[in-house]
Design a protein around this motif. Structure first.
Motif, PDB file in Angstrom:
ATOM      1  N   UNK A   1       2.251   2.551  -2.353  1.00 16.43           N
ATOM      2  CA  UNK A   1       3.084   3.622  -1.810  1.00 16.43           C
ATOM      3  C   UNK A   1       3.136   3.425  -0.299  1.00 16.43           C
ATOM      4  N   UNK A   2       4.229   2.802   0.174  1.00 15.38           N
ATOM      5  CA  UNK A   2       4.335   2.477   1.594  1.00 15.38           C
ATOM      6  C   UNK A   2       3.322   1.406   1.949  1.00 15.38           C
ATOM      7  N   UNK A   3       2.446   1.716   2.924  1.00 19.26           N
ATOM      8  CA  UNK A   3       1.425   0.742   3.320  1.00 19.26           C
ATOM      9  C   UNK A   3       0.050   1.077   2.742  1.00 19.26           C
ATOM     10  N   UNK A   4       0.009   2.013   1.787  1.00 20.10           N
ATOM     11  CA  UNK A   4      -1.245   2.405   1.132  1.00 20.10           C
ATOM     12  C   UNK A   4      -1.193   1.991  -0.343  1.00 20.10           C
ATOM     13  N   UNK A   5      -2.274   1.415  -0.809  1.00 17.43           N
ATOM     14  CA  UNK A   5      -2.371   1.045  -2.220  1.00 17.43           C
ATOM     15  C   UNK A   5      -3.591   1.722  -2.833  1.00 17.43           C
ATOM     16  N   UNK A   6      -3.402   2.242  -4.023  1.00 14.96           N
ATOM     17  CA  UNK A   6      -4.503   2.782  -4.813  1.00 14.96           C
ATOM     18  C   UNK A   6      -4.859   1.712  -5.834  1.00 14.96           C
TER      19      UNK A   6
ATOM     20  N   UNK B   1     -10.427   2.902  -5.317  1.00 10.08           N
ATOM     21  CA  UNK B   1     -10.293   2.903  -3.855  1.00 10.08           C
ATOM     22  C   UNK B   1      -8.838   3.017  -3.436  1.00 10.08           C
ATOM     23  N   UNK B   2      -8.675   3.434  -2.179  1.00 16.24           N
ATOM     24  CA  UNK B   2      -7.366   3.385  -1.509  1.00 16.24           C
ATOM     25  C   UNK B   2      -7.528   2.427  -0.338  1.00 16.24           C
ATOM     26  N   UNK B   3      -6.506   1.589  -0.153  1.00 15.34           N
ATOM     27  CA  UNK B   3      -6.552   0.619   0.939  1.00 15.34           C
ATOM     28  C   UNK B   3      -5.287   0.705   1.788  1.00 15.34           C
ATOM     29  N   UNK B   4      -5.450   0.399   3.069  1.00 11.75           N
ATOM     30  CA  UNK B   4      -4.304   0.229   3.950  1.00 11.75           C
ATOM     31  C   UNK B   4      -3.967  -1.251   3.930  1.00 11.75           C
TER      32      UNK B   4
ATOM     33  N   UNK C   1      -6.502  -5.936   3.020  1.00  7.77           N
ATOM     34  CA  UNK C   1      -6.354  -4.663   3.707  1.00  7.77           C
ATOM     35  C   UNK C   1      -7.682  -4.017   4.020  1.00  7.77           C
ATOM     36  N   UNK C   2      -7.586  -2.816   4.582  1.00  6.53           N
ATOM     37  CA  UNK C   2      -8.764  -2.049   4.976  1.00  6.53           C
ATOM     38  C   UNK C   2      -9.057  -0.992   3.910  1.00  6.53           C
ATOM     39  N   UNK C   3     -10.302  -0.963   3.449  1.00  4.01           N
ATOM     40  CA  UNK C   3     -10.717   0.039   2.470  1.00  4.01           C
ATOM     41  C   UNK C   3     -10.800   1.388   3.188  1.00  4.01           C
TER      42      UNK C   3
END
Length: 129
Positions: free
Chosen positions: A19-24, A105-108, A74-76
């Motif tokens: 979702x945009x630049x965030x991933x679950x 987790x969610x990551x950027x 990405x960043x956690x």
């Protein structure tokens, strides 16, 4: 086996919702079924920036422990507190609802446009059949 069409998948049985630049990220219904009842989920990489396929945590079932591999660089940002032994301590949410409340987790994302190496639901279905 439940394989939602709106997600992307890895060969290591993780799923990704971008979702945009965030991933679950979580593990698939197939993975949780193969592991059996989870007793512990550990993620000690919150705040770290990792590369694709780096180990970001582990899941422990009654008979085995499996590493979790980051599907995209990405960043956690966040570990699901409902799974964390310090907070909710309910790892069986992954078994009960792997694509919902059992996310891990969610990551950027380092590069939100890079989905290379990920599988569609159809391709993942072929992989596990």
């Amino acid at each position: 086996m439940n394989i939602p069409a709106n997600l992307l998948y890895t060969h290591e049985h993780e799923w990704v919702l971008i979702e945009g630049n965030i991933a679950t990220v979580g593990i698939t219904d197939y993975a949780q079924d193969q592991l059996g009842e989870l007793v512990y989920v550990e993620v000690d990489t919150v705040g770290e920036t990792l590369e694709r396929n780096d180990i970001f945590g582990t899941v422990e079932a009654v008979k085995t422990t499996s590493d979790l591999f980051l599907p995209l660089a990405g960043k956690i940002l966040e570990f699901n507190s409902a799974l964390d032994e310090k907070d909710g301590d309910n790892p069986t949410l992954v078994n009960e609802d792997p694509y919902g409340e059992g996310w891990i987790v969610k990551i950027e994302l380092a590069d939100p446009a890079d989905h290379s190496g990920l599988l569609t639901a159809e391709a993942y279905g072929e992989l596990i059949s």
